[in-house]
Enzyme design. Sequence first.
Site, mmCIF file in Angstrom:
data_model
loop_
_atom_site.group_PDB
_atom_site.id
_atom_site.type_symbol
_atom_site.label_atom_id
_atom_site.label_comp_id
_atom_site.label_asym_id
_atom_site.label_seq_id
_atom_site.Cartn_x
_atom_site.Cartn_y
_atom_site.Cartn_z
ATOM 1 C CE LYS A 104 -7.380 40.953 -43.494
ATOM 2 N NZ LYS A 104 -5.971 40.596 -43.647
ATOM 3 C CD GLU A 128 -0.357 46.554 -33.487
ATOM 4 O OE1 GLU A 128 -0.386 47.157 -32.426
ATOM 5 O OE2 GLU A 128 -0.602 47.116 -34.581
ATOM 6 C CB VAL A 131 -4.996 47.307 -39.122
ATOM 7 C CG1 VAL A 131 -4.833 48.448 -40.126
ATOM 8 C CG2 VAL A 131 -6.464 47.099 -38.785
ATOM 9 N N GLY A 186 1.832 35.030 -55.874
ATOM 10 C CA GLY A 186 1.260 34.772 -54.548
ATOM 11 C C GLY A 186 0.886 36.042 -53.801
ATOM 12 C CE LYS A 204 -5.891 44.685 -43.872
ATOM 13 N NZ LYS A 204 -4.962 44.572 -45.016
HETATM 14 N N1 LIG Z 1 -1.464 35.919 -44.553
HETATM 15 C C1 LIG Z 1 -1.216 37.162 -44.203
HETATM 16 O O1 LIG Z 1 -0.223 37.774 -44.651
HETATM 17 C C2 LIG Z 1 -2.107 37.870 -43.221
HETATM 18 C C3 LIG Z 1 -1.798 39.188 -42.833
HETATM 19 C C4 LIG Z 1 -2.601 39.830 -41.888
HETATM 20 C C5 LIG Z 1 -3.715 39.167 -41.367
HETATM 21 N N2 LIG Z 1 -3.996 37.895 -41.798
HETATM 22 C C6 LIG Z 1 -5.182 37.235 -41.219
HETATM 23 O O2 LIG Z 1 -4.729 36.117 -40.477
HETATM 24 C C7 LIG Z 1 -5.717 35.087 -40.537
HETATM 25 C C8 LIG Z 1 -5.081 33.799 -41.022
HETATM 26 O O3 LIG Z 1 -4.560 34.008 -42.319
HETATM 27 P P1 LIG Z 1 -3.579 32.949 -42.997
HETATM 28 O O4 LIG Z 1 -3.048 33.630 -44.222
HETATM 29 O O5 LIG Z 1 -2.609 32.411 -41.997
HETATM 30 O O6 LIG Z 1 -4.619 31.807 -43.433
HETATM 31 P P2 LIG Z 1 -4.293 30.307 -43.925
HETATM 32 O O7 LIG Z 1 -2.884 30.230 -44.409
HETATM 33 O O8 LIG Z 1 -5.382 29.935 -44.845
HETATM 34 O O9 LIG Z 1 -4.395 29.437 -42.598
HETATM 35 C C9 LIG Z 1 -5.610 29.133 -41.957
HETATM 36 C C10 LIG Z 1 -5.368 28.035 -40.968
HETATM 37 O O10 LIG Z 1 -6.576 27.790 -40.265
HETATM 38 C C11 LIG Z 1 -6.879 26.397 -40.295
HETATM 39 N N3 LIG Z 1 -8.336 26.251 -40.299
HETATM 40 C C12 LIG Z 1 -9.219 26.748 -41.188
HETATM 41 N N4 LIG Z 1 -10.476 26.425 -40.828
HETATM 42 C C13 LIG Z 1 -10.392 25.736 -39.694
HETATM 43 C C14 LIG Z 1 -11.322 25.128 -38.827
HETATM 44 N N5 LIG Z 1 -12.616 25.194 -39.078
HETATM 45 N N6 LIG Z 1 -10.856 24.488 -37.726
HETATM 46 C C15 LIG Z 1 -9.560 24.421 -37.473
HETATM 47 N N7 LIG Z 1 -8.598 24.992 -38.240
HETATM 48 C C16 LIG Z 1 -9.025 25.605 -39.341
HETATM 49 C C17 LIG Z 1 -6.248 25.869 -41.555
HETATM 50 O O11 LIG Z 1 -6.016 24.479 -41.417
HETATM 51 P P3 LIG Z 1 -5.342 23.628 -42.594
HETATM 52 O O12 LIG Z 1 -3.951 24.165 -42.698
HETATM 53 O O13 LIG Z 1 -5.387 22.234 -42.130
HETATM 54 O O14 LIG Z 1 -6.167 23.918 -43.815
HETATM 55 C C18 LIG Z 1 -4.971 26.699 -41.597
HETATM 56 O O15 LIG Z 1 -3.958 26.094 -40.836
HETATM 57 C C19 LIG Z 1 -6.843 35.633 -41.424
HETATM 58 O O16 LIG Z 1 -7.827 36.237 -40.622
HETATM 59 C C20 LIG Z 1 -6.141 36.695 -42.251
HETATM 60 O O17 LIG Z 1 -7.016 37.713 -42.693
HETATM 61 C C21 LIG Z 1 -3.220 37.247 -42.695
#
Ligand SMILES: NC(=O)c1ccc[n+]([C@@H]2O[C@H](COP(=O)([O-])OP(=O)(O)OC[C@H]3O[C@@H](n4cnc5c(N)ncnc54)[C@H](OP(=O)(O)O)[C@@H]3O)[C@@H](O)[C@H]2O)c1
Length: 435
Positions: A104, A128, A131, A186, A204
């Site tokens: 987002k 999708e 948000v 968490g 959002k």
């Molecule tokens: N978590 C939620 O509930 C949620 C809900 C809605 C939307 N989102 C959105 O979804 C996205 C991801 O969130 P997340 O919670 O999954 O984040 P996360 O757990 O921090 O995962 C990020 C992933 O990206 C990889 N990464 C980071 N920088 C990188 C780079 N420069 N090159 C290659 N890989 C890289 C990391 O690698 P490593 O594992 O090796 O560090 C990790 O696997 C974000 O935009 C977030 O706002 C998340």
Amino acid sequence: MAGKVGVGLLGLGTVGGGVASILQNPSERHPLVGELELIRVTVRDLNRPRPVALDESLMTTDPSVVIQDPAVDVVVEVIGGLEPARSLILQAIAAGKSVVTANKAVIARHGQEIAEAAAAAGVYVLIEAAVGGGIPIIEPLKQSLGGNRINRVSGIINGTTNYILTRMAEEGAAYDAVLKDAQELGYAEADPAADVDGLDAADKIAILATLAFGGSVDRAAVPTDGISGLQGVDVDYANQLGYGVKLLAVAERMAESGDPLPLSLRVQPTLVPKDHPLAGVNGVNNAILVEGDPIGRVMFYGPGAGAGPTASAVVADILIIAGIRQASEGPGNVDPLLAASSWRPCALVDSGDIRQRHYVRFKTKDAPGVIGNVGGCFGQRNVSIQSIVQFNASDAGAEIVVITHEVSQHQMNEALDAIQALPEVSGLAAHLGCL
Ligand SMILES: NC(=O)c1ccc[n+]([C@@H]2O[C@H](COP(=O)([O-])OP(=O)(O)OC[C@H]3O[C@@H](n4cnc5c(N)ncnc54)[C@H](OP(=O)(O)O)[C@@H]3O)[C@@H](O)[C@H]2O)c1
């Protein structure tokens, strides 16, 4: 279908792991899920333990390897943050790949640039998951509500702050104490600013406004107030006056029409009357209320974050792209998602096998031991009772109301037959299902 749809994952964290897990287990999902193939995955650290087991040959630390792989049709960006996420999305578009993203922050700030690049390249960027986590809201705004003139979109679109506000209201707890708990559980980041200062909700609502009203809005100009300054005493007073306090994000039209169309957007702790549909949205859940003409009000509710719910939204977007591709494979082909055709036989079980809780009301004589006899009939047929109460005892008779635990209709019918044969029971006056 000509071939599998190749998926390249940028990121294998919370959301990426959830997506990989769905792709690895297509059984009992839409058959199109089985046509998706995970081709390549990029992460930062190859040695970090992962929640899903993936073949090492799929993994790389170079996102370009994923984007440029000719077998990758759809690039899924779940890295997060502004850069390199924005550049990688643009690289994927330039390589002719459709993109699915949950980001987002990028879409709220660079959505127009990305949409224009995608339109020029003839590819899709679907968002999708950006948000409302698992709640379908983007595609409904784009498609299902397309016949409406949208007047207002409002909602609770940040789970962390809603969790904190719910606990403050329910326990009279102070903001700082609940925030600390939320971090330990968490639900809140170590640096909670994006959530508690309302910045995430502002991203959002800017995205929702763009879709609802048809033009991009200046994210930086959205008036944004978070919950970090909120005092417990105000939550308490609001409660006594019949209101809950929610971090509400609102986007509404300020005129029938206009060029540009005047809009009002805001994110702000807001008193919500307790009988308002958003007042009952508690904990980490999200809800979005869309008001339009002619639909009136429609509310979307569900889990606003987390690996499973967010991956559900990401995979839905990948399936849309797979469906479009299948439909474009030649004359006579249709999009399997839109066609909604059957893919296997289904059969209804015997109605006697349906299991649920029951509410029953019997008319009885006011005789001693009648509750015991009714209870005994249930017990002998293994129908476990949650509550049994006698009402209106008088010379004319009484009523016994029973709520059971979950049982099969067969068991229930046998127990009811036995009870109605008891001489002190005059009849079954009501029989309802119970959730
Ligand atoms: N978590 C939620 O509930 C949620 C809900 C809605 C939307 N989102 C959105 O979804 C996205 C991801 O969130 P997340 O919670 O999954 O984040 P996360 O757990 O921090 O995962 C990020 C992933 O990206 C990889 N990464 C980071 N920088 C990188 C780079 N420069 N090159 C290659 N890989 C890289 C990391 O690698 P490593 O594992 O090796 O560090 C990790 O696997 C974000 O935009 C977030 O706002 C998340």
